[in-house]
Design an enzyme around this catalytic site. Structure first.
Site, mmCIF file in Angstrom:
data_model
loop_
_atom_site.group_PDB
_atom_site.id
_atom_site.type_symbol
_atom_site.label_atom_id
_atom_site.label_comp_id
_atom_site.label_asym_id
_atom_site.label_seq_id
_atom_site.Cartn_x
_atom_site.Cartn_y
_atom_site.Cartn_z
ATOM 1 N N GLY A 74 26.320 23.334 25.935
ATOM 2 C CA GLY A 74 26.686 23.263 27.343
ATOM 3 C C GLY A 74 27.858 24.163 27.671
ATOM 4 O O GLY A 74 27.857 24.875 28.687
ATOM 5 N N GLY A 75 28.883 24.154 26.814
ATOM 6 C CA GLY A 75 30.046 24.998 27.051
ATOM 7 C C GLY A 75 29.709 26.469 27.006
ATOM 8 O O GLY A 75 30.180 27.256 27.835
ATOM 9 N N GLU B 62 28.828 19.633 13.807
ATOM 10 C CA GLU B 62 29.431 18.379 14.250
ATOM 11 C C GLU B 62 28.357 17.313 14.422
ATOM 12 O O GLU B 62 27.303 17.557 15.028
ATOM 13 C CB GLU B 62 30.154 18.577 15.585
ATOM 14 C CG GLU B 62 30.798 17.297 16.106
ATOM 15 C CD GLU B 62 31.391 17.467 17.499
ATOM 16 O OE1 GLU B 62 32.383 16.776 17.796
ATOM 17 O OE2 GLU B 62 30.861 18.281 18.282
ATOM 18 N N CYS C 170 36.493 13.363 20.059
ATOM 19 C CA CYS C 170 36.460 14.787 19.709
ATOM 20 C C CYS C 170 37.361 15.087 18.518
ATOM 21 O O CYS C 170 37.213 16.124 17.872
ATOM 22 C CB CYS C 170 36.860 15.635 20.912
ATOM 23 S SG CYS C 170 38.323 15.033 21.763
ATOM 24 N N GLY D 78 32.418 18.786 26.433
ATOM 25 C CA GLY D 78 31.044 18.403 26.127
ATOM 26 C C GLY D 78 30.507 19.154 24.923
ATOM 27 O O GLY D 78 31.259 19.541 24.022
ATOM 28 N N SER D 79 29.219 19.392 24.917
ATOM 29 C CA SER D 79 28.547 19.992 23.770
ATOM 30 C C SER D 79 28.828 21.490 23.673
ATOM 31 O O SER D 79 29.194 22.146 24.656
ATOM 32 C CB SER D 79 27.035 19.776 23.883
ATOM 33 O OG SER D 79 26.510 20.518 24.980
ATOM 34 N N ARG D 80 28.606 22.020 22.480
ATOM 35 C CA ARG D 80 28.769 23.461 22.298
ATOM 36 C C ARG D 80 27.756 24.225 23.148
ATOM 37 O O ARG D 80 28.109 25.218 23.782
ATOM 38 C CB ARG D 80 28.595 23.841 20.825
ATOM 39 C CG ARG D 80 28.920 25.312 20.562
ATOM 40 C CD ARG D 80 28.558 25.789 19.168
ATOM 41 N NE ARG D 80 29.197 25.039 18.105
ATOM 42 C CZ ARG D 80 29.397 25.520 16.874
ATOM 43 N NH1 ARG D 80 29.044 26.754 16.573
ATOM 44 N NH2 ARG D 80 29.947 24.766 15.948
ATOM 45 N N GLU E 54 36.024 22.514 26.031
ATOM 46 C CA GLU E 54 36.217 21.851 24.744
ATOM 47 C C GLU E 54 34.844 21.456 24.236
ATOM 48 O O GLU E 54 34.109 20.743 24.928
ATOM 49 C CB GLU E 54 37.098 20.625 24.900
ATOM 50 C CG GLU E 54 37.346 19.898 23.586
ATOM 51 C CD GLU E 54 37.949 18.530 23.785
ATOM 52 O OE1 GLU E 54 37.521 17.584 23.091
ATOM 53 O OE2 GLU E 54 38.830 18.390 24.656
ATOM 54 N N LYS F 199 31.939 17.645 39.061
ATOM 55 C CA LYS F 199 30.556 17.237 38.822
ATOM 56 C C LYS F 199 30.611 16.023 37.906
ATOM 57 O O LYS F 199 31.009 16.114 36.747
ATOM 58 C CB LYS F 199 29.736 18.352 38.177
ATOM 59 C CG LYS F 199 28.283 17.936 37.906
ATOM 60 C CD LYS F 199 27.544 19.000 37.134
ATOM 61 C CE LYS F 199 26.126 18.525 36.790
ATOM 62 N NZ LYS F 199 26.129 17.388 35.830
#
Length: 523
Positions: free
Chosen positions: A245-246, A391, A302, A241-243, A265, A184
């Site tokens: 999203g993960g 973050e 990151c 990506g973002s927390r 990650e 994606k």
């Protein structure tokens, strides 16, 4: 190569049917052509069906054929030339030199995985021959190898349009393992994604592999991603990506009738420890190097050093003063997207509420430019305020002033999981560092001495991972050749006739692999 705005489903170039996305040049805030229409459920179904039909054939492709495929992808990406570099610069605002370096890393890791595939050690072949005369019970003939999990969904990252995107580490390691991949594309760089996706599709065709080995989809929202993660034919997920999203992907994957691993990650502030002797002896030099690492790439790494921990005193004050002087000379840098810039601004506003601002970089002179900032707080405030661990994706860092070594330890114990932890020390600092090391080993995936965390080498020994929320699974790495292990699982074959065994396990060892034979490693 002319951009079409189409997605790639196997060897088909298809226009999506849902809301379109356009890349934005963050340096000008202007949209870029063409538009990329999002995929729908039917196109996700088509890509997953193709990947599933390719899986059994591709996973048994020879080591030489798979390695050649990875090398062909690298060759094709390089052959894109300036078209790829120019488009990536336009879609990200990153300087040309950075994109050139990232292309080199992307192609280098593909070739590194090709070398790994040829060696075959990742198959972890183990052979325990039958012992029919063993007492009190005989032993069967037992042989083990690793096989790929199956089709993998990969989500392109915003901050690395090449190295963590369509042909990046997740894709390279999954393909190396023998897994078909459906990517994606990240909506911030759809044109870059199309160019690289076509390079992979051409390699599939050139190497005579099943068409479903690779597909590329677009989406303006979350529907395609959710559909991929919940499709029963997808067996693993790679995400950077973002927390939020993960975590959403992890929840969707675990809610399936058959839960699957998500290698996400997500979030890390990468603490840097300044030990007393080093701080006293070379505080000014450390400050200059710290600011250089902090502001590299507008802080959009990151592994950016978002936290500095040290014992308070005159040496730390001098460090803060030197770092502030250096930071105030730093120009504001264009960030990757308007959305990332606005998130950075919100993060700065939050830090301003909870910590003291020590210095700011030069003011912005154009759209979406992030101004570097340095903040200072006391350990007591850090220990009691979870906002200070959040973050801030950009060139912002927080210095935590501790009362003594014991308070440094208390702060360290309170930290969330991290990708990295950095120790700056001289010989007199070794006992204090040794005492802290067990804590840091529990907290981070990579520990550095007298270096800086920005910059991740692609090699056999690298670990780019860490305890939650740095990643969703601390047992793996997303960079380096060990990343192939994420997409494999062991299978044991008991009392198989030799003719029915896969080549890696046959008695004559036709692949010439280094096996663990009856408990002894073969030469």
């Amino acid at each position: 190569m002319t951009l079409t705005g189409n997605m790639l489903i196997g060897q088909q170039s298809l226009c999506g049917t849902r809301e379109a996305i356009r890349a934005i040049d963050p340096a000008t805030d202007m949209p870029l052509e063409p538009a990329y229409a999002g995929g729908d459920s039917q196109q996700v179904e088509q890509a997953c069906a193709l990947a599933w039909s390719a899986a059994d054939v591709y996973r048994e492709s020879s080591l030489a054929a798979r390695a050649t495929f990875l090398e062909t992808i690298a060759d094709n990406v390089e052959a894109l030339g300036d078209a790829l570099i120019d488009r990536a610069v336009a879609e990200t605002g990153l300087p040309r030199a950075r994109i050139l370096g990232e292309r080199g890393r992307t192609c280098g890791q593909l070739r590194t995985f090709a070398r790994t595939v040829r060696l075959g050690e990742w198959l972890d072949v183990r052979v325990d021959p039958a012992q029919p005369e063993r007492q009190p019970l005989p032993r069967a003939d037992l042989r083990q190898r690793h096989i790929p999990l199956g089709p993998v969904a990969v989500f392109g990252a915003s901050n690395f349009p090449l190295a963590f995107s369509v042909a990046g580490g997740d894709t390279a390691s999954a393909l190396a393992a023998g897994c078909p991949v459906i990517v994606k594309a990240h909506p911030a760089h759809p044109g870059t994604s199309e160019l690289v996706g076509r390079a992979i599709a051409q390699a599939v065709q050139h190497c005579g592999l099943p068409h479903g080995v690779f597909s590329l989809l677009y989406d303006a929202g979350h529907e395609v991603g959710t559909a991929l993660v919940t499709d029963p034919r997808i067996k693993a997920v790679g995400f950077t990506g973002s927390r939020s999203g993960g975590i959403a992907l992890c929840r969707a994957a675990q809610a399936r009738p058959e839960p699957i691993p998500v290698y996400a990650e997500m979030s890390s502030i990468n603490p840097v420890y300044l030990f007393p002797a080093a701080l006293q002896a070379r505080g000014a030099a450390l400050a200059e190097a710290f600011v250089a690492s902090l502001t590299q790439g507008a802080g959009q790494f990151c592994t950016n050093p978002g936290l500095v921990i040290a014992v308070q005193g005159a040496a730390l004050e001098r460090f803060i003063h030197s770092a502030s002087d250096a930071l105030q000379r730093c120009p504001a840098r264009t960030m990757l997207t308007p959305g990332i810039f606005h998130a950075y601004e919100r993060g700065l506003a939050s830090l301003t509420q909870h910590a003291r601002s020590a210095a700011q970089g030069l003011a912005a002179s154009g759209p979406n430019q992030g101004q570097a900032q340095l903040f200072v707080t006391q350990a007591e405030a850090f220990l009691s305020n979870p906002h200070l661990q959040a973050e801030v994706f950009g060139a912002a860092s927080l210095v935590v002033e501790c009362r003594d070594a014991e308070q440094v330890r208390q702060v360290s114990e309170r930290l969330e999981g991290q990708l990295t932890a950095t120790l700056h020390l001289d010989e007199p600092d070794l006992p204090q560092a040794q005492a802290l090391l067990p804590v840091l080993e529990r907290k981070a995936g990579r520990l550095l001495v007298n270096g800086w965390p920005t910059g991740v080498e692609v090699c056999d020994a690298m670990v780019h991972g860490g305890p939650f929320p740095a990643t969703s699974d601390a047992r793996s790495t997303s960079v380096g050749t060990a990343a192939i292990l994420r997409f494999l699982r062991p299978v044991c074959y008991q009392d198989f006739p030799d003719a029915l065994l896969p080549a890696a396990l046959q008695q004559g060892n036709p692949l010439r692999l280094r096996r663990l034979l009856d408990g002894q490693r073969e030469a």
